[in-house]
Design a protein around this motif. Sequence first.
Motif, PDB file in Angstrom:
ATOM      1  N   VAL A 271       0.944  -1.249  -0.096  1.00 58.40           N
ATOM      2  CA  VAL A 271      -0.023   0.035  -0.157  1.00 58.40           C
ATOM      3  C   VAL A 271       0.913   1.259   0.023  1.00 58.40           C
ATOM      4  N   PHE A 272       1.878   1.386   0.842  1.00 57.29           N
ATOM      5  CA  PHE A 272       2.927   2.413   0.842  1.00 57.29           C
ATOM      6  C   PHE A 272       3.434   2.555  -0.548  1.00 57.29           C
ATOM      7  N   ILE A 273       3.962   1.702  -1.070  1.00 60.06           N
ATOM      8  CA  ILE A 273       4.567   1.910  -2.516  1.00 60.06           C
ATOM      9  C   ILE A 273       3.404   2.515  -3.608  1.00 60.06           C
ATOM     10  N   ILE A 274       2.404   1.791  -3.519  1.00 62.40           N
ATOM     11  CA  ILE A 274       1.437   2.027  -4.571  1.00 62.40           C
ATOM     12  C   ILE A 274       0.834   3.703  -4.328  1.00 62.40           C
ATOM     13  N   THR A 275       0.710   3.885  -3.059  1.00 63.92           N
ATOM     14  CA  THR A 275      -0.141   5.279  -2.612  1.00 63.92           C
ATOM     15  C   THR A 275       1.020   6.469  -2.800  1.00 63.92           C
ATOM     16  N   ARG A 276       2.250   6.214  -2.246  1.00 62.63           N
ATOM     17  CA  ARG A 276       3.142   7.352  -2.218  1.00 62.63           C
ATOM     18  C   ARG A 276       4.194   7.449  -3.362  1.00 62.63           C
ATOM     19  N   LEU A 277       4.523   6.226  -4.113  1.00 66.63           N
ATOM     20  CA  LEU A 277       5.413   6.451  -5.188  1.00 66.63           C
ATOM     21  C   LEU A 277       4.566   6.210  -6.505  1.00 66.63           C
ATOM     22  N   VAL A 278       3.387   5.817  -6.539  1.00 64.33           N
ATOM     23  CA  VAL A 278       2.779   5.872  -7.778  1.00 64.33           C
ATOM     24  C   VAL A 278       1.508   6.775  -7.880  1.00 64.33           C
ATOM     25  N   PHE A 279       0.702   6.733  -6.811  1.00 64.68           N
ATOM     26  CA  PHE A 279      -0.554   7.525  -6.980  1.00 64.68           C
ATOM     27  C   PHE A 279      -0.292   9.225  -6.679  1.00 64.68           C
ATOM     28  N   LEU A 280       0.715   9.198  -5.578  1.00 65.69           N
ATOM     29  CA  LEU A 280       1.139  10.651  -5.317  1.00 65.69           C
ATOM     30  C   LEU A 280       1.885  11.440  -6.571  1.00 65.69           C
ATOM     31  N   PRO A 281       2.840  10.555  -7.037  1.00 62.61           N
ATOM     32  CA  PRO A 281       3.691  11.515  -8.319  1.00 62.61           C
ATOM     33  C   PRO A 281       2.698  11.258  -9.350  1.00 62.61           C
ATOM     34  N   PHE A 282       2.261  10.234  -9.732  1.00 64.53           N
ATOM     35  CA  PHE A 282       1.501  10.282 -11.140  1.00 64.53           C
ATOM     36  C   PHE A 282       0.131  10.653 -11.271  1.00 64.53           C
ATOM     37  N   TRP A 283      -0.367  10.610 -10.245  1.00 61.39           N
ATOM     38  CA  TRP A 283      -2.166  10.858 -10.154  1.00 61.39           C
ATOM     39  C   TRP A 283      -2.099  12.460  -9.399  1.00 61.39           C
ATOM     40  N   VAL A 310       7.425  17.608  -3.289  1.00 55.34           N
ATOM     41  CA  VAL A 310       8.742  17.118  -3.889  1.00 55.34           C
ATOM     42  C   VAL A 310       9.554  16.498  -2.482  1.00 55.34           C
ATOM     43  N   VAL A 311       9.591  17.467  -1.517  1.00 57.96           N
ATOM     44  CA  VAL A 311      10.274  17.053  -0.408  1.00 57.96           C
ATOM     45  C   VAL A 311       9.637  16.045   0.471  1.00 57.96           C
ATOM     46  N   LEU A 312       8.062  15.782   0.363  1.00 62.72           N
ATOM     47  CA  LEU A 312       7.584  14.513   0.926  1.00 62.72           C
ATOM     48  C   LEU A 312       8.034  13.354   0.061  1.00 62.72           C
ATOM     49  N   LEU A 313       7.912  13.628  -1.378  1.00 70.87           N
ATOM     50  CA  LEU A 313       8.299  12.419  -2.449  1.00 70.87           C
ATOM     51  C   LEU A 313       9.660  11.953  -2.061  1.00 70.87           C
ATOM     52  N   PHE A 314      10.481  12.580  -1.709  1.00 70.04           N
ATOM     53  CA  PHE A 314      12.177  12.417  -1.386  1.00 70.04           C
ATOM     54  C   PHE A 314      12.104  11.345  -0.153  1.00 70.04           C
ATOM     55  N   LEU A 315      11.356  11.941   0.927  1.00 68.53           N
ATOM     56  CA  LEU A 315      11.169  11.248   2.162  1.00 68.53           C
ATOM     57  C   LEU A 315      10.714   9.857   1.928  1.00 68.53           C
ATOM     58  N   HIS A 316       9.531   9.861   0.909  1.00 64.80           N
ATOM     59  CA  HIS A 316       8.998   8.478   0.799  1.00 64.80           C
ATOM     60  C   HIS A 316       9.792   7.644   0.273  1.00 64.80           C
ATOM     61  N   MET A 317      10.847   7.884  -0.832  1.00 63.72           N
ATOM     62  CA  MET A 317      11.684   7.110  -1.445  1.00 63.72           C
ATOM     63  C   MET A 317      12.819   6.581  -0.503  1.00 63.72           C
ATOM     64  N   PHE A 318      13.097   7.691   0.543  1.00 62.17           N
ATOM     65  CA  PHE A 318      14.196   7.244   1.362  1.00 62.17           C
ATOM     66  C   PHE A 318      13.541   6.041   2.351  1.00 62.17           C
ATOM     67  N   TRP A 319      12.220   6.206   2.863  1.00 60.77           N
ATOM     68  CA  TRP A 319      11.450   5.090   3.560  1.00 60.77           C
ATOM     69  C   TRP A 319      11.236   3.879   2.774  1.00 60.77           C
ATOM     70  N   ALA A 320      11.043   3.942   1.488  1.00 65.36           N
ATOM     71  CA  ALA A 320      11.086   2.895   0.616  1.00 65.36           C
ATOM     72  C   ALA A 320      11.993   2.126   0.675  1.00 65.36           C
ATOM     73  N   VAL A 321      13.265   2.796   0.673  1.00 65.54           N
ATOM     74  CA  VAL A 321      14.617   1.819   0.574  1.00 65.54           C
ATOM     75  C   VAL A 321      14.423   1.022   2.181  1.00 65.54           C
ATOM     76  N   LEU A 322      14.267   1.630   3.114  1.00 68.23           N
ATOM     77  CA  LEU A 322      13.945   1.063   4.453  1.00 68.23           C
ATOM     78  C   LEU A 322      12.864  -0.157   4.486  1.00 68.23           C
ATOM     79  N   ILE A 323      11.867   0.007   3.729  1.00 65.31           N
ATOM     80  CA  ILE A 323      10.809  -0.896   3.866  1.00 65.31           C
ATOM     81  C   ILE A 323      11.356  -2.104   2.896  1.00 65.31           C
TER      82      ILE A 323
END
Length: 386
Positions: A271-283, A310-323
């Motif tokens: 859910v995290f990857i879909i909502t924050r790395l797909v829906f957020l930037p592309f939707w 964009v700041v939030l998006l970069f933070l989501h990318m950082f957390w995606a690595v941890l996930i």
Amino acid sequence: MLSSLSELVWQDWIWFPPGLGWADLQDHDGKVFPKAGDLWATIPIALSFLVIRQIFESVVALPLAKLLGVKDNQRVRLIANPTLESSFLNLSKHPSKSCLESLSKQTGWSVRQIQRWFRSRRNLDRPNKLRKFREASWRFTFYLVAFFAGLAVLIDKPWFHDTKMMWQDFPKMPLITSQYWYYMLELGFYMSLVFSVATDVKRKDFKEHIVHHVATILLISFSWLMNYIRAGTLIMLLHDASDYLMESAKMFNYAGRRKAAELLFALFAVVFIITRLVFLPFWIMHTTWVYPLTLYPAFFGLYFFNGLLVVLLFLHMFWAVLILRMAIKLLPGNDNAEDVRSDKDETESEDEDEDKTETSKNGHVQNEITIERWADRPLRRERCQE
């Protein structure tokens, strides 16, 4: 001077497209619009959340923890030693070899006894499972309620199904009562997290969380002022969609229900990857950044709003690595699953591994496990005073 500066900063052409401005956000004909003064209401709301949290953790979270069998690790009781305590507080929590030898001379203790004392002292400063469970259960409850409340608020709105509708009649969209409370409660909650940051459990991504909270507060506040509320509600909904899953996974993990925790974490990761790395930037961001340029000339307010995203998006990318790192640990056959952000208790075997590392020939590490285990330890920059 301050009045002139305020007028200069808040000019219409900076924050709105040509022909639009603050005058369009004045109440008229029974229509109400967001105002800067409304944001003051979030301070008492944030303080109320702090009080409600204390009551919730005592009345709900604590009995729930006992029901699920959450148990704290038994920690060794320390022998009082003012010399070691002073060194721990003022010099270093991880004393160097020379410092250990100096402390050994001062106290009459062996180096091994001092190492054990420092390890136990560090463990005392780490939050126990019960405290972590109570905090996770509070956040789980809020995020769960916020997500389904937000979904109920937005499900029948046209911009939920067609994001381009968030720009219809901008910025002259009247405020809806449900939007007001959704915004105020979300903003109040994030402000309460900032207020309680000094007492909450600190993890390795502590600084990133602070940046996230500040960026979120600025984003919610700015979207309220500029009447980007339709976009703001969708962004808040996306964020709440995964947070309650993560907190529930933590709760089951602290309760020792590993299978349930792993299942919830896997669901959270998806859910995290879909909502924050797909829906957020592309939707969302496509509609807040690219689409408006087909309707209006570029203006600073648009880029400021998307800059915060964009700041939030970069933070989501950082957390995606941890996930993903955590997800790898959850693969079959791997029994080393834990929150990679956690600061877990140290064991005596870890001190022994460290000794082997420090005494290896030519300074080379002979045990790869030791590298992985101690890579995140604080740098020993302090020097022991002789």
